[in-house]
Design a protein around this motif. Structure first.
Motif, short mmCIF file in Angstrom:
data_model
loop_
_atom_site.label_atom_id
_atom_site.label_comp_id
_atom_site.label_asym_id
_atom_site.label_seq_id
_atom_site.Cartn_x
_atom_site.Cartn_y
_atom_site.Cartn_z
N VAL A 161 2.45 -21.21 56.12
CA VAL A 161 1.08 -21.53 55.76
C VAL A 161 0.13 -20.75 56.66
CG1 VAL A 161 -0.62 -23.39 55.67
CG2 VAL A 161 1.73 -23.81 54.94
N LEU A 162 -0.84 -20.08 56.05
CA LEU A 162 -1.88 -19.42 56.82
C LEU A 162 -2.67 -20.52 57.52
CD1 LEU A 162 -3.32 -16.77 57.55
CD2 LEU A 162 -4.82 -17.18 55.59
N SER A 163 -2.74 -20.43 58.82
CA SER A 163 -3.38 -21.48 59.61
C SER A 163 -4.41 -20.87 60.53
CB SER A 163 -2.33 -22.24 60.42
OG SER A 163 -1.38 -22.82 59.55
N PHE A 164 -5.27 -21.71 61.09
CA PHE A 164 -6.38 -21.24 61.89
C PHE A 164 -6.65 -22.22 63.02
CE2 PHE A 164 -11.02 -21.17 62.62
CZ PHE A 164 -11.16 -19.85 63.02
N ASP A 165 -6.93 -21.68 64.18
CA ASP A 165 -7.32 -22.48 65.35
C ASP A 165 -8.55 -21.81 65.92
OD1 ASP A 165 -7.53 -23.73 67.87
OD2 ASP A 165 -5.38 -24.09 67.91
N ILE A 182 -9.65 -21.65 68.86
CA ILE A 182 -9.58 -21.26 70.27
C ILE A 182 -9.88 -19.77 70.42
CG2 ILE A 182 -7.95 -23.06 70.93
CD1 ILE A 182 -5.74 -20.95 70.84
N GLU A 183 -10.38 -19.38 71.56
CA GLU A 183 -10.62 -17.97 71.90
C GLU A 183 -11.40 -17.22 70.83
OE1 GLU A 183 -10.16 -16.85 74.81
OE2 GLU A 183 -8.87 -18.41 75.62
N GLY A 184 -12.34 -17.87 70.17
CA GLY A 184 -13.14 -17.19 69.17
C GLY A 184 -12.51 -17.14 67.80
N GLY A 185 -11.40 -17.81 67.61
CA GLY A 185 -10.74 -17.86 66.32
C GLY A 185 -9.43 -17.12 66.30
N CYS A 186 -8.36 -17.86 66.09
CA CYS A 186 -7.02 -17.27 66.02
C CYS A 186 -6.34 -17.75 64.74
CB CYS A 186 -6.19 -17.67 67.23
SG CYS A 186 -6.81 -16.98 68.78
N ALA A 187 -5.97 -16.81 63.90
CA ALA A 187 -5.25 -17.14 62.68
C ALA A 187 -3.77 -16.84 62.91
CB ALA A 187 -5.79 -16.33 61.51
N PHE A 188 -2.92 -17.58 62.21
CA PHE A 188 -1.48 -17.41 62.37
C PHE A 188 -0.79 -17.96 61.14
CE2 PHE A 188 -2.92 -21.33 64.28
CZ PHE A 188 -2.03 -22.29 63.83
N ILE A 189 0.48 -17.65 61.02
CA ILE A 189 1.30 -18.25 59.97
C ILE A 189 2.19 -19.28 60.65
CG2 ILE A 189 3.15 -17.87 58.31
CD1 ILE A 189 1.99 -15.10 57.83
N GLU A 190 2.19 -20.49 60.11
CA GLU A 190 3.06 -21.54 60.64
C GLU A 190 4.19 -21.77 59.65
OE1 GLU A 190 3.03 -25.95 62.65
OE2 GLU A 190 1.13 -24.99 62.15
N SER A 191 5.41 -21.52 60.11
CA SER A 191 6.58 -21.66 59.24
C SER A 191 6.96 -23.14 59.12
CB SER A 191 7.75 -20.85 59.79
OG SER A 191 8.19 -21.38 61.02
N ALA A 241 -13.41 -15.51 62.39
CA ALA A 241 -14.29 -16.68 62.51
C ALA A 241 -13.91 -17.81 61.56
CB ALA A 241 -15.74 -16.26 62.26
N THR A 242 -13.28 -17.46 60.41
CA THR A 242 -12.96 -18.48 59.41
C THR A 242 -11.47 -18.63 59.14
OG1 THR A 242 -13.08 -16.92 57.57
CG2 THR A 242 -15.14 -18.04 58.21
N LEU A 260 -0.16 -17.62 70.54
CA LEU A 260 0.32 -18.68 69.67
C LEU A 260 1.79 -18.56 69.34
CD1 LEU A 260 -2.70 -18.72 67.23
CD2 LEU A 260 -2.07 -20.52 68.82
N GLY A 261 2.37 -17.41 69.57
CA GLY A 261 3.76 -17.17 69.22
C GLY A 261 3.99 -15.68 69.09
N PRO A 262 5.14 -15.29 68.57
CA PRO A 262 5.44 -13.87 68.42
C PRO A 262 4.42 -13.17 67.53
CG PRO A 262 7.39 -15.21 67.99
CD PRO A 262 6.23 -16.14 68.10
N ILE A 263 4.24 -11.89 67.78
CA ILE A 263 3.36 -11.06 66.96
C ILE A 263 4.21 -10.31 65.96
CG2 ILE A 263 1.73 -9.13 66.97
CD1 ILE A 263 0.97 -10.01 69.84
#
Length: 92
Positions: free
Chosen positions: A10-14, A16-25, A44-45, A78-81
């Motif tokens: 799932v594309l996720s967003f936090d 922190i630090e001006g906005g960090c998006a990630f995929i959470e398995s 930002a979003t 947040l995890g591996p890149i």
């Protein structure tokens, strides 16, 4: 970088630090993604926009193929890149 790894989640967003998006398995692992050319992540979003009109909101299931960077770090931590070579997202 060599391809070969598929990440689904799932594309996720936090914000922190001006906005960090990630995929959470499904197992809770988080992956920060460097998207291929043509894909733009709005920090930002957390929205991901693709070259063919894709508009992926946080909470959407996506898949990326690519490789894990072993020599990189980021401010998000947040995890591996993942250096993505392909993105599979819902059609626009």
């Amino acid at each position: 970088p060599p391809a070969g790894r598929t990440i689904r989640g799932v594309l996720s967003f936090d914000d922190i630090e001006g906005g960090c998006a990630f995929i959470e398995s499904p197992d809770g692992s988080r992956y920060e993604v460097v998207y291929p050319e043509g894909w733009v992540l709005e920090r930002a979003t957390g929205r991901l926009r693709g070259p063919d009109g894709e508009d992926v909101a946080p909470g959407t299931l996506i898949e990326v193929e690519g490789s894990i960077a072993t020599d990189r770090s980021s401010i998000c931590q947040l995890g591996p890149i993942v250096f993505a070579t392909r993105v599979v997202a819902p059609a626009p």
